[in-house]
Design an enzyme around this catalytic site. Sequence first.
Site, PDB file in Angstrom:
ATOM      1  N   SER A  50       0.833  -1.205   0.000  1.00  0.00           N
ATOM      2  CA  SER A  50       0.000   0.000   0.000  1.00  0.00           C
ATOM      3  C   SER A  50       0.869   1.256   0.000  1.00  0.00           C
ATOM      4  CB  SER A  50      -0.875  -0.044   1.266  1.00  0.00           C
ATOM      5  OG  SER A  50      -1.591   1.145   1.446  1.00  0.00           O
ATOM      6  N   THR A  73      -2.572   8.643   1.907  1.00  0.00           N
ATOM      7  CA  THR A  73      -2.589   7.173   1.979  1.00  0.00           C
ATOM      8  C   THR A  73      -3.520   6.747   3.121  1.00  0.00           C
ATOM      9  OG1 THR A  73      -0.788   7.129   3.583  1.00  0.00           O
ATOM     10  CG2 THR A  73      -0.159   6.975   1.258  1.00  0.00           C
ATOM     11  N   LYS A  87       8.135   7.428  16.120  1.00  0.00           N
ATOM     12  CA  LYS A  87       8.894   7.868  14.940  1.00  0.00           C
ATOM     13  C   LYS A  87      10.198   8.551  15.380  1.00  0.00           C
ATOM     14  CE  LYS A  87       6.302   6.298  11.660  1.00  0.00           C
ATOM     15  NZ  LYS A  87       6.831   5.320  10.714  1.00  0.00           N
ATOM     16  N   ILE A 129       3.161   4.340   0.199  1.00  0.00           N
ATOM     17  CA  ILE A 129       4.574   4.621  -0.067  1.00  0.00           C
ATOM     18  C   ILE A 129       5.360   3.326  -0.303  1.00  0.00           C
ATOM     19  CG2 ILE A 129       6.678   5.573   1.001  1.00  0.00           C
ATOM     20  CD1 ILE A 129       4.701   7.483   2.574  1.00  0.00           C
ATOM     21  N   TYR A 160       2.469   7.769  18.343  1.00  0.00           N
ATOM     22  CA  TYR A 160       3.088   7.476  17.032  1.00  0.00           C
ATOM     23  C   TYR A 160       4.291   8.392  16.806  1.00  0.00           C
ATOM     24  CZ  TYR A 160       3.151   8.118  11.831  1.00  0.00           C
ATOM     25  OH  TYR A 160       3.499   8.260  10.503  1.00  0.00           O
ATOM     26  N   SER A 180       8.734   9.917  10.314  1.00  0.00           N
ATOM     27  CA  SER A 180       7.738  10.939  10.002  1.00  0.00           C
ATOM     28  C   SER A 180       8.195  12.260  10.586  1.00  0.00           C
ATOM     29  CB  SER A 180       6.400  10.559  10.624  1.00  0.00           C
ATOM     30  OG  SER A 180       5.528  11.660  10.578  1.00  0.00           O
TER      31      SER A 180
HETATM   32  N1  LIG Z   1       1.162   9.246   4.640  1.00  0.00           N
HETATM   33  C1  LIG Z   1       1.832  10.191   5.279  1.00  0.00           C
HETATM   34  O1  LIG Z   1       1.510  11.390   5.218  1.00  0.00           O
HETATM   35  C2  LIG Z   1       3.029   9.827   6.103  1.00  0.00           C
HETATM   36  C3  LIG Z   1       3.750  10.862   6.722  1.00  0.00           C
HETATM   37  C4  LIG Z   1       4.857  10.532   7.478  1.00  0.00           C
HETATM   38  C5  LIG Z   1       5.246   9.206   7.580  1.00  0.00           C
HETATM   39  N2  LIG Z   1       4.519   8.224   6.989  1.00  0.00           N
HETATM   40  C6  LIG Z   1       4.981   6.834   7.148  1.00  0.00           C
HETATM   41  O2  LIG Z   1       5.064   6.210   5.890  1.00  0.00           O
HETATM   42  C7  LIG Z   1       5.004   4.792   6.063  1.00  0.00           C
HETATM   43  C8  LIG Z   1       4.096   4.189   5.020  1.00  0.00           C
HETATM   44  O3  LIG Z   1       2.773   4.629   5.251  1.00  0.00           O
HETATM   45  P1  LIG Z   1       1.804   5.070   4.084  1.00  0.00           P
HETATM   46  O4  LIG Z   1       1.596   6.518   4.219  1.00  0.00           O
HETATM   47  O5  LIG Z   1       2.248   4.529   2.798  1.00  0.00           O
HETATM   48  O6  LIG Z   1       0.432   4.387   4.580  1.00  0.00           O
HETATM   49  P2  LIG Z   1      -0.325   3.048   4.114  1.00  0.00           P
HETATM   50  O7  LIG Z   1      -0.638   3.121   2.667  1.00  0.00           O
HETATM   51  O8  LIG Z   1      -1.437   2.888   5.062  1.00  0.00           O
HETATM   52  O9  LIG Z   1       0.777   1.913   4.324  1.00  0.00           O
HETATM   53  C9  LIG Z   1       1.142   1.428   5.579  1.00  0.00           C
HETATM   54  C10 LIG Z   1       1.627   0.013   5.367  1.00  0.00           C
HETATM   55  O10 LIG Z   1       2.094  -0.526   6.602  1.00  0.00           O
HETATM   56  C11 LIG Z   1       1.469  -1.774   6.786  1.00  0.00           C
HETATM   57  N3  LIG Z   1       1.405  -2.118   8.201  1.00  0.00           N
HETATM   58  C12 LIG Z   1       0.887  -1.394   9.204  1.00  0.00           C
HETATM   59  N4  LIG Z   1       1.002  -2.053  10.364  1.00  0.00           N
HETATM   60  C13 LIG Z   1       1.615  -3.235  10.071  1.00  0.00           C
HETATM   61  C14 LIG Z   1       1.986  -4.354  10.830  1.00  0.00           C
HETATM   62  N5  LIG Z   1       1.741  -4.433  12.147  1.00  0.00           N
HETATM   63  N6  LIG Z   1       2.601  -5.394  10.218  1.00  0.00           N
HETATM   64  C15 LIG Z   1       2.850  -5.353   8.899  1.00  0.00           C
HETATM   65  N7  LIG Z   1       2.502  -4.318   8.116  1.00  0.00           N
HETATM   66  C16 LIG Z   1       1.879  -3.274   8.693  1.00  0.00           C
HETATM   67  C17 LIG Z   1       0.097  -1.614   6.167  1.00  0.00           C
HETATM   68  O11 LIG Z   1      -0.525  -2.866   5.964  1.00  0.00           O
HETATM   69  P3  LIG Z   1      -2.124  -2.955   5.650  1.00  0.00           P
HETATM   70  O12 LIG Z   1      -2.323  -2.479   4.237  1.00  0.00           O
HETATM   71  O13 LIG Z   1      -2.411  -4.409   5.826  1.00  0.00           O
HETATM   72  O14 LIG Z   1      -2.817  -2.075   6.639  1.00  0.00           O
HETATM   73  C18 LIG Z   1       0.505  -0.917   4.885  1.00  0.00           C
HETATM   74  O15 LIG Z   1       1.033  -1.833   3.973  1.00  0.00           O
HETATM   75  C19 LIG Z   1       4.554   4.562   7.507  1.00  0.00           C
HETATM   76  O16 LIG Z   1       5.668   4.210   8.304  1.00  0.00           O
HETATM   77  C20 LIG Z   1       4.038   5.928   7.939  1.00  0.00           C
HETATM   78  O17 LIG Z   1       4.138   6.107   9.313  1.00  0.00           O
HETATM   79  C21 LIG Z   1       3.434   8.505   6.237  1.00  0.00           C
END
Ligand SMILES: NC(=O)c1ccc[n+]([C@@H]2O[C@H](COP(=O)([O-])OP(=O)(O)OC[C@H]3O[C@@H](n4cnc5c(N)ncnc54)[C@H](OP(=O)(O)O)[C@@H]3O)[C@@H](O)[C@H]2O)c1
Length: 327
Positions: A55, A240, A211, A57, A207, A181
């Site tokens: 999913s 996301t 981070k 990133i 969270y 983050s």
């Molecule tokens: N989006 C933002 O604005 C933002 C900003 C700063 C940092 N981040 C960081 O970017 C990273 C990626 O997030 P994203 O924004 O791409 O969101 P996302 O699309 O929701 O992706 C998160 C991914 O992590 C997986 N995940 C969560 N908990 C897990 C667990 N216990 N075991 C295995 N997999 C797990 C999710 O699996 P499922 O699909 O099964 O739920 C998903 O594949 C994260 O570390 C997030 O904290 C995001």
Amino acid sequence: MGNTTMSLYRNSAWFLKGMTEFTRSAFLSAAKHFVEKDLEVSMAGRVFMITGANSGIGRATAMAIAKRGGTVHMVCRNKDKAEEARADIVKESGNKEIYVHILDLSETRKVWEFAEAFKRKYKALNVLINNAGCIMSERDVNAEGLEKSFASNVMGVYILTKGLIPLLEKSAEPRVITVSSGGMLVQKLRTGNLQTEIGRYDGTMVYAQHKRQQVVMTEQWAKTHSNVHFSVMHPGWVDTPVVAVANAMPDFHQSMKDSMRTPEQGADTTVWLAISEAAATKPSGSFFQDRRMVSAHLPLAWTHSSQLEQQKFMSVMEDLAKTFQPH
Ligand SMILES: NC(=O)c1ccc[n+]([C@@H]2O[C@H](COP(=O)([O-])OP(=O)(O)OC[C@H]3O[C@@H](n4cnc5c(N)ncnc54)[C@H](OP(=O)(O)O)[C@@H]3O)[C@@H](O)[C@H]2O)c1
């Protein structure tokens, strides 16, 4: 300054910084300075592991690496979502060297078992990308009694990385990238109350602390494992599920969604850190945003902690992790 005033200052300074640096338009202006050929490289023969690769990133990162010929091990908790993403990646990239592994990073003992089994089965791992992350809306614990945000975002990352370091060290030009983050900028490292047992459970702040802990782990690993190149980064504000569905942040997503980055834009720095030669020339343990090394602290926010405090955190992690290690 009192605690409330300080946290008000940190949150306001963070939001102002975010509005100028974390949005889609900020990415587009930063991208004007990117060196295009940094990403024009073949990754054939290099092996990557990406957590949360189904999913957002993580998926965009996996796609970018697959398109450059790298072998990708997708580590995901949901088999259906993972297989669907894998099929899309294989189809769009034409690369068949894409493998799915099912692991929930919040299940501490299973993370150890997975790392040990992977190390036995595979001969090489060049790049580990700790991308999976979650925001919990209320306090919950896993089978080992660890608070789930801590278990997934901190202990899972710690055990997976420590468990795989011996394999990374045997592989050519190893790198570890952790997707942290910018939210961590409002937090100073805490070495006590790791399971958030004391005080109100504010999922977003919990969270953010986790981070921050990822940033500290990266800085400390860089010191203790000089054969591996470590980096940690902020992807900006990206549209996301983690922000869209997190009960903890509905207002933020609602008001920001038109100026958020696409998953590909959010993945850009991760991909650059994972594959470019330029990234490997930067000091190990650094924090990045839009392909630039940046400070991991807001000015005047008093979020620095001493080396002693950071080492104390690492030894608490080591001791705690060991109690769940398979024999
Ligand atoms: N989006 C933002 O604005 C933002 C900003 C700063 C940092 N981040 C960081 O970017 C990273 C990626 O997030 P994203 O924004 O791409 O969101 P996302 O699309 O929701 O992706 C998160 C991914 O992590 C997986 N995940 C969560 N908990 C897990 C667990 N216990 N075991 C295995 N997999 C797990 C999710 O699996 P499922 O699909 O099964 O739920 C998903 O594949 C994260 O570390 C997030 O904290 C995001």
